[in-house]
Design a protein around this motif. Structure first.
Motif, PDB file in Angstrom:
ATOM      1  N   VAL A 104     107.078  28.749  21.780  1.00  0.00           N
ATOM      2  CA  VAL A 104     108.030  28.303  22.794  1.00  0.00           C
ATOM      3  C   VAL A 104     108.772  29.471  23.447  1.00  0.00           C
ATOM      4  O   VAL A 104     109.240  30.379  22.769  1.00  0.00           O
ATOM      5  N   PRO A 109     114.316  34.013  27.363  1.00  0.00           N
ATOM      6  CA  PRO A 109     114.253  34.126  25.912  1.00  0.00           C
ATOM      7  C   PRO A 109     115.542  34.771  25.402  1.00  0.00           C
ATOM      8  O   PRO A 109     115.778  35.948  25.627  1.00  0.00           O
ATOM      9  N   MET A 111     117.525  36.336  22.706  1.00  0.00           N
ATOM     10  CA  MET A 111     117.264  36.983  21.434  1.00  0.00           C
ATOM     11  C   MET A 111     118.591  37.397  20.807  1.00  0.00           C
ATOM     12  O   MET A 111     119.628  37.352  21.452  1.00  0.00           O
ATOM     13  N   LYS A 119     113.429  43.547  14.399  1.00  0.00           N
ATOM     14  CA  LYS A 119     114.121  42.615  13.496  1.00  0.00           C
ATOM     15  C   LYS A 119     114.103  41.200  14.038  1.00  0.00           C
ATOM     16  O   LYS A 119     114.017  40.235  13.280  1.00  0.00           O
ATOM     17  N   LEU A 122     110.742  39.922  13.164  1.00  0.00           N
ATOM     18  CA  LEU A 122     110.702  39.697  11.722  1.00  0.00           C
ATOM     19  C   LEU A 122     111.415  38.384  11.380  1.00  0.00           C
ATOM     20  O   LEU A 122     110.941  37.573  10.584  1.00  0.00           O
ATOM     21  N   HIS A 123     112.538  38.197  12.043  1.00  0.00           N
ATOM     22  CA  HIS A 123     113.331  36.981  11.846  1.00  0.00           C
ATOM     23  C   HIS A 123     112.501  35.729  12.132  1.00  0.00           C
ATOM     24  O   HIS A 123     112.439  34.810  11.328  1.00  0.00           O
ATOM     25  N   PHE A 124     111.830  35.724  13.289  1.00  0.00           N
ATOM     26  CA  PHE A 124     111.058  34.533  13.644  1.00  0.00           C
ATOM     27  C   PHE A 124     109.778  34.426  12.809  1.00  0.00           C
ATOM     28  O   PHE A 124     109.338  33.328  12.497  1.00  0.00           O
ATOM     29  N   MET A 127     110.042  32.481   9.727  1.00  0.00           N
ATOM     30  CA  MET A 127     110.174  31.031   9.846  1.00  0.00           C
ATOM     31  C   MET A 127     108.820  30.339   9.970  1.00  0.00           C
ATOM     32  O   MET A 127     108.746  29.114  10.076  1.00  0.00           O
ATOM     33  N   HIS A 128     107.756  31.129   9.996  1.00  0.00           N
ATOM     34  CA  HIS A 128     106.413  30.551  10.032  1.00  0.00           C
ATOM     35  C   HIS A 128     105.660  30.983   8.780  1.00  0.00           C
ATOM     36  O   HIS A 128     105.908  32.061   8.255  1.00  0.00           O
ATOM     37  N   GLN A 168     107.413  36.801  20.426  1.00  0.00           N
ATOM     38  CA  GLN A 168     107.853  35.885  19.373  1.00  0.00           C
ATOM     39  C   GLN A 168     107.130  34.542  19.470  1.00  0.00           C
ATOM     40  O   GLN A 168     106.914  33.869  18.469  1.00  0.00           O
TER      41      GLN A 168
ATOM     42  N   LEU B   4     114.809  32.146   4.737  1.00  0.00           N
ATOM     43  CA  LEU B   4     115.824  31.752   5.721  1.00  0.00           C
ATOM     44  C   LEU B   4     117.156  32.425   5.412  1.00  0.00           C
ATOM     45  O   LEU B   4     117.864  32.896   6.297  1.00  0.00           O
ATOM     46  N   ASN B   7     117.041  35.893   6.434  1.00  0.00           N
ATOM     47  CA  ASN B   7     117.269  35.963   7.877  1.00  0.00           C
ATOM     48  C   ASN B   7     118.741  35.947   8.218  1.00  0.00           C
ATOM     49  O   ASN B   7     119.230  36.751   9.005  1.00  0.00           O
ATOM     50  N   MET B  10     120.449  39.055   7.181  1.00  0.00           N
ATOM     51  CA  MET B  10     120.089  40.162   8.080  1.00  0.00           C
ATOM     52  C   MET B  10     120.917  40.086   9.368  1.00  0.00           C
ATOM     53  O   MET B  10     121.429  41.106   9.842  1.00  0.00           O
ATOM     54  N   THR B 132     120.571  31.338  21.168  1.00  0.00           N
ATOM     55  CA  THR B 132     119.473  31.540  20.233  1.00  0.00           C
ATOM     56  C   THR B 132     119.143  30.282  19.436  1.00  0.00           C
ATOM     57  O   THR B 132     118.099  30.230  18.789  1.00  0.00           O
ATOM     58  N   MET B 135     115.733  28.977  20.030  1.00  0.00           N
ATOM     59  CA  MET B 135     114.654  29.694  19.341  1.00  0.00           C
ATOM     60  C   MET B 135     114.613  29.309  17.870  1.00  0.00           C
ATOM     61  O   MET B 135     113.566  29.291  17.242  1.00  0.00           O
ATOM     62  N   ARG B 139     111.254  25.754  15.525  1.00  0.00           N
ATOM     63  CA  ARG B 139     110.376  26.371  14.507  1.00  0.00           C
ATOM     64  C   ARG B 139     109.991  25.319  13.490  1.00  0.00           C
ATOM     65  O   ARG B 139     110.717  24.328  13.324  1.00  0.00           O
ATOM     66  N   PRO B 140     108.899  25.564  12.784  1.00  0.00           N
ATOM     67  CA  PRO B 140     108.507  24.568  11.783  1.00  0.00           C
ATOM     68  C   PRO B 140     109.402  24.600  10.541  1.00  0.00           C
ATOM     69  O   PRO B 140     108.934  24.787   9.428  1.00  0.00           O
ATOM     70  N   VAL B 141     110.680  24.468  10.758  1.00  0.00           N
ATOM     71  CA  VAL B 141     111.635  24.430   9.653  1.00  0.00           C
ATOM     72  C   VAL B 141     112.607  23.299   9.964  1.00  0.00           C
ATOM     73  O   VAL B 141     113.122  23.224  11.072  1.00  0.00           O
TER      74      VAL B 141
END
Lengths: 328, 309
Positions: A104, A109, A111, A119, A122-124, A127-128, A168, B4, B7, B10, B132, B135, B139-141
């Motif tokens: 998506v 976007p 961020m 980072k 890395l963050h996103f 989540m996968h 992303q 998570l 994340n 961070m 954000t 975004m 997500r698949p969460v």
């Protein structure tokens, strides 16, 4: 313009759910999708299928419900009725399973500006499932951001942020990419790069892409297929076909006599500016000019005419909302 | 879930504000400890010595046989008054010791509360204000997992600041102050064995941390319901500072018992109860109900919300 880029269509035939999609399983299906906020039906019973390898444009005037539809497709908003199926999985019943195939970019976007691009990715990625460090590096290379990926996003230009946004969205190798106003704020070179990139992932990886935009010329260049929404209803799904009929613009006086001749010759006549537009084969044109000349018509111009998407869009959506508001 | 939380941590650690808060905290701890050492040097205790001399003089007078009974009773009363004043002041003027500083470490938890409120108020609200959230939620969460990771991160942050406070208080206490003379120090008007200082101080820190968690949970709720960091910070700090006043106003009414500000857990150790009827069990019960309420409201709004921002 390079050869890999699709040439702008010379017009497009109107046909709902064209035949060549039969047998190909859609990646995404919207089923009776509706959204009611308060008493107002924002989205009314939307049905649409999106196919692999195809870029579908999503057009509509402001406030038609584009963003709401997209938000429902990515789980940001809950449909009042209906469902979205992604690779056959219901967004309602199996959110994690269905959305894991979707990449998506919603509007600009957004961020985390206080973190580096890396980072953010890395963050996103966390989540996968199954996005490795190697994959992150691969995507960074794909969007050409190796040099500045460790700098803070707040130092990036808009174009770089767009590319990071694309990165992303691609991390988890989505089967379906959804973009809301993706080229907002990009310069012409950036837009072109972006467009070519989308085409290549659609063609090479069989990704189904869904792009919403106001920018008609943009959609025209990018998409294989266009869905038009107005007042929450899907009013047309059209293919930007390869076999278009050609149109000609004829400017001549006196107007009424010209129209009579054209109709008598069997053309469908449409008023346009100071002249007419007819649908005709190239071979018919010399004969027609001769005919007009012998009838004593003052002929000023006969030009091939390309109907732009804008013309057709305005035709379909009924044009100005301001004018519409005045008549109410 | 671990990913998570990673994340969220961070993101929190990438913000400058977080580091500024941590540095301020350390500076405040070392500064306060240093200052209290400094002020000790300037404390004027000569008047106490004068008083002690007076007492000695009175004793001499009392010893003489020339006094009438009335005069004698008068003098006795005066002497007793002086002695009491000396006793209480000696208690308060006991020179600072390592142990007394450590056992009072929870005083700096005021700052920890403030900083945890700020982090908590922003952890959901800022996702909305930055945009954000779009975004994050596409997500698949599942949403409840995201909210949980944020809440856990706030608890960890509060814990980290508390540990930081404790450690730096101990370090600066060892730098600035000598060990207590004798086997006991005075704490909350009573004696405390030096050997019990570690257990006592750690317990106090724990109770303060629970208070931090409560008010942060409140800030977390306001932040996730109204999506406004400033509103959440403002409301939480307002209640944090006026809470005890509100309790005082309503003291006469039954309802005061059920206000969550009446249940600062440290009150049972300090020995100054906000309400006569308070017990530890009641406080824990009331706070638990509030915590559950705050969380339910947070989760419901976060999960149900249509993201339009």
């Amino acid at each position: 313009m390079t050869n890999t880029e699709k040439m702008p269509p010379v017009g497009w035939c109107l046909c709902l759910e064209r035949g060549h999609n039969v047998g190909v399983k859609p990646v995404v299906e919207l089923k009776n999708l509706s959204k009611t906020i308060g008493k107002k039906k924002i989205i009314d019973n939307l049905n649409l299928s999106l196919y692999p390898g195809q870029i579908t444009g999503f057009l509509g005037p402001n406030g038609a419900g584009k963003t709401t539809t997209i938000r429902m497709m990515v789980g940001l908003m809950r449909p009042s009725e209906g469902d979205v199926l992604i690779e056959g999985k219901s967004l309602k019943d199996d959110f994690e399973g269905s959305i894991s195939k979707v990449g998506v970019i919603v509007e600009n976007p957004e961020m985390y500006k206080f973190m580096s691009g890396y980072k953010n990715l890395l963050h996103f990625a966390r989540m996968h499932d199954g996005v490795t460090k190697a994959r992150i590096d691969e995507v960074i290379a794909q969007v050409g951001m190796q040099n500045r990926i460790h700098e803070k996003v707040s130092t990036y230009s808009l174009g770089m942020r767009q590319r990071l946004g694309l990165a992303q969205a691609l991390l988890h190798r989505p089967k379906f990419l959804i973009l809301d106003e993706p080229t907002n704020g990009l310069d012409p070179a950036g837009i072109r790069e972006f467009r070519m990139y989308l085409r290549s992932i659609a063609e090479n990886e069989g990704v189904s892409v869904f792009v919403s935009s106001h920018m008609l010329s943009e959609i025209e260049l990018m998409c294989d297929r266009i869905a038009i929404i107005q007042n929450g209803k899907l009013i047309d799904v059209e293919e930007t076909a390869d076999t278009e009929k050609s149109h000609y613009y004829i400017e001549a006086l006196p107007a009424s006599a010209v129209e009579n001749i054209l109709v008598a010759e069997g053309f469908e006549v449409e008023l346009f500016n100071d002249g007419f537009i007819i649908e005709a084969e190239k071979e018919q044109i010399p004969g027609l000019i001769k005919k007009l000349a012998t009838e004593g018509i003052l002929l000023f111009a006969v030009n091939p005419h390309r109907k732009t998407l804008e013309d057709q869009f305005l035709e379909i959506t009924g044009g100005g909302q301001i004018a519409e508001a005045h008549t109410k | 879930m671990l990913k998570l939380i990673q994340n969220e941590w961070m993101k929190l650690m990438s913000k400058k504000a977080t580091w500024i808060m941590a540095i301020l905290l350390v500076v405040a701890i070392v500064g306060f400890t240093g200052l209290s050492k400094l002020s000790e040097r300037f404390t004027d205790t000569t008047w106490l010595e004068d008083m002690e001399a007076d007492v000695v003089q009175m004793e001499e007078q009392l010893a003489s046989p020339d006094l009438t009974d009335d005069e004698r009773a008068d003098l006795e009363a005066q002497k007793q008054g002086l002695e009491e004043t000396i006793a209480t002041n000696e208690e308060w003027n006991q020179p600072g010791s390592r142990e007394s500083i450590i056992v009072n470490a929870f005083g700096i938890m005021l700052l920890v509360t403030l900083f945890t409120i700020i982090a908590s108020a922003g952890i959901v609200a800022s996702e909305f204000s930055q945009g954000t959230i779009k975004m994050l939620l596409s997500r698949p969460v599942k949403r409840w997992k995201i909210l949980t990771s944020k809440y856990v991160t706030i608890l960890l942050f509060g814990l980290a600041l508390t540990v930081l406070t404790y450690v730096f208080t101990i370090i600066s206490a060892f730098i600035f102050f000598p060990a207590a003379e004798g086997n006991s120090i005075i704490w909350s008007g009573s004696d405390l064995a030096v050997t019990a200082v570690w257990a006592k101080s750690a317990y106090m820190m724990f109770l303060s941390l629970m208070n931090v968690f409560m008010i942060s949970t409140f800030a977390f709720m306001v932040g996730s319901v109204f999506r406004s960091t400033s509103l959440a910070v403002g409301l939480s700090i307002f209640f944090f500072f006026t809470g005890s006043m509100i309790v005082l106003f309503l003291e006469k009414f039954e309802i005061a018992k059920y206000i969550f500000f009446a249940h600062d857990l440290t009150q049972y150790e300090i020995g100054f109860k906000m309400l006569e009827s308070n017990t530890m069990a009641l406080s824990v019960a009331v706070l638990s109900v509030y915590a559950v309420l705050f969380m339910v409201v947070s989760y419901l709004t976060f999960i149900k919300r249509d993201v339009t921002a």
